[in-house]
Scaffold this active site. Structure first.
Site, PDB file in Angstrom:
ATOM      1  N   LYS A  36       0.744  -1.336  -0.113  1.00 32.57           N
ATOM      2  CA  LYS A  36       0.196   0.128  -0.018  1.00 32.57           C
ATOM      3  C   LYS A  36       0.874   1.262  -0.106  1.00 32.57           C
ATOM      4  O   LYS A  36       0.413   2.272  -0.530  1.00 32.57           O
ATOM      5  CB  LYS A  36      -0.956   0.202   0.960  1.00 32.57           C
ATOM      6  CG  LYS A  36      -0.412   0.001   2.534  1.00 32.57           C
ATOM      7  CD  LYS A  36      -1.404   0.072   3.673  1.00 32.57           C
ATOM      8  CE  LYS A  36      -0.686   0.212   5.154  1.00 32.57           C
ATOM      9  NZ  LYS A  36      -1.193  -0.792   6.060  1.00 32.57           N
ATOM     10  N   ARG A 131      -8.151  -1.143  16.829  1.00 34.29           N
ATOM     11  CA  ARG A 131      -8.387  -0.743  15.394  1.00 34.29           C
ATOM     12  C   ARG A 131      -9.378  -1.832  14.792  1.00 34.29           C
ATOM     13  O   ARG A 131     -10.335  -1.980  15.658  1.00 34.29           O
ATOM     14  CB  ARG A 131      -7.112  -0.763  14.423  1.00 34.29           C
ATOM     15  CG  ARG A 131      -7.518   0.189  13.204  1.00 34.29           C
ATOM     16  CD  ARG A 131      -6.181   0.332  12.411  1.00 34.29           C
ATOM     17  NE  ARG A 131      -5.945  -0.877  11.581  1.00 34.29           N
ATOM     18  CZ  ARG A 131      -4.938  -0.737  10.882  1.00 34.29           C
ATOM     19  NH1 ARG A 131      -4.271   0.027  10.500  1.00 34.29           N
ATOM     20  NH2 ARG A 131      -4.699  -1.987  10.001  1.00 34.29           N
TER      21      ARG A 131
END
Ligand SMILES: *Cc1c(COP(=O)(O)O)cnc(C)c1O
Length: 357
Positions: A36, A131
């Site tokens: 990413k 998260r």
């Protein structure tokens, strides 16, 4: 050459990836190369694969599409929960996705069924960093429901620590992950093929030599391969290059100037307090790169140079002595945040230095 630019040295990235693949391989842990931070740039993805990374993971399906279109031969994993609006793309382009919501997995299931294919699922478990993740006490129930969905293959479980709250992967939370694997396997009489133990922040736990690796057989590595550092304390990893990717920018002004501003002051554009310590006159240099392109707090300047701040388009430096000629270039090591921003800026060119062989 064009500046600002990122100079990307594939030989060094190869070396970093190879070193980590080898060290983890001794422990029975394989590496997912995370793409990413470089937007799925095919040359970098290929370099990771050549170095022995067994699969590529990305948080954005767009990047996975980029790599597939460039003919990257690797299984692809989407490492962020799919958007409901994108399930068809996810099933089409990714072999596996990370999931935490049954609702989404049901949609993946019907999409896979319509397309006459199967889709792999890794369930992410919450182990404290807060998260993504299914709470551990709800994991068994989710597994039961996922196993009933047609065209979905439960590939394994995983966790992500060290991101939102910097929770450190340690013997306690990692043992909990392995315990959950054992419990799911015995309850359902199945084997979980993949146990994805974390990101670059798990390297210290894995390679420290004193921890039981348990059932973990995969780590997902981006930052450590690209920048040669572990993200928890940002310390360089022994034997790895920390300058595989560097930022180069060009001088557009350099003058001897006072260090104190004059006139009445109010708020600056980005809310920084005005400078109030007078160091007399110093050389102030401006580079043509700014917050739109980089996170200036994540740049490591050359020796003797101090970064004073940045506006949208100017990086302001301070040094002693000689001014710097306009048109000359300066090079910086980058941290992950600066790398992400620079990779994403259309104003920063990406210059790839290929491997020799
Ligand atoms: C970004 C990401 C990674 C890679 O993290 P690094 O610190 O760059 O190694 C791994 N897993 C997930 C879920 C991620 O989003």
């Amino acid at each position: 050459m064009m500046a600002p630019r990122l100079d990307i040295d594939l030989e060094k990235i190869y070396f970093n990836a190879y070193a980590l693949v080898t060290r983890l391989g001794r422990l029975g842990i394989s590496v997912m190369g995370v793409s990413k931070a470089f937007l799925g740039e095919p040359n970098i993805a290929n370099t990771m694969l050549q170095a022995g990374v067994v699969t590529i993971g990305d948080s954005r399906i767009e990047n996975i599409q980029t790599m597939i279109k460039a003919d990257i031969k690797s299984p692809m994993t989407l490492i962020r929960s799919p958007r409901v609006s994108q399930v068809d793309r996810v099933v089409h382009y990714a072999d596996i996705s990370f999931n935490t919501e049954l609702e989404v997995i049901k949609k993946l299931s019907s999409s896979a069924k319509n397309n006459n294919c199967t889709h792999g699922v890794i369930l992410m478990v919450e182990l404290g960093d807060l998260r993504e993740g299914i709470m551990p006490e709800n994991l068994e129930d989710t597994v039961r429901k996922v196993r009933q969905l047609p065209n979905i293959v439960l590939k394994g479980i995983g966790t992500n620590l060290g991101c939102r709250n910097g929770v450190i992967p340690d013997s306690t939370n990692m043992a909990e992950l392995s315990r959950l694997v054992g419990s799911i396997e015995s309850t359902f009489g199945m084997t979980l093929e993949i146990v994805s133990g974390g990101n670059s922040g798990s390297l210290e736990w894995a390679l420290g030599g004193s921890n039981d690796i348990g059932r973990v057989n995969q780590l997902r590595l981006g930052e450590s391969i690209l920048l040669g550092v572990e993200p928890l304390n940002r310390t360089p990893i022994e034997g790895l290059y920390t300058d595989a990717i560097t930022l180069v920018a060009e001088v557009i002004e350099s003058k001897s100037k006072p260090t104190l501003p004059w006139g009445e002051t109010a708020q600056s554009t980005f809310g920084d307090a005005p400078v109030n310590n007078d160091r007399g006159n110093r050389t102030q240099t401006i580079l043509a790169v700014g917050r739109q392109d980089i996170d200036h707090n994540g740049l490591l300047p050359p020796k003797e140079i101090e970064i004073l701040g940045a506006s949208s388009d100017h990086l302001i430096l301070s040094s002693e002595g000689e001014t710097h000629r306009v048109g000359t270039e300066m090079r910086f090591d980058v941290n992950y945040s600066a790398l992400l921003r620079a990779m994403t800026s259309p104003f920063v060119s990406k210059v790839i230095k290929k491997r020799k062989s």
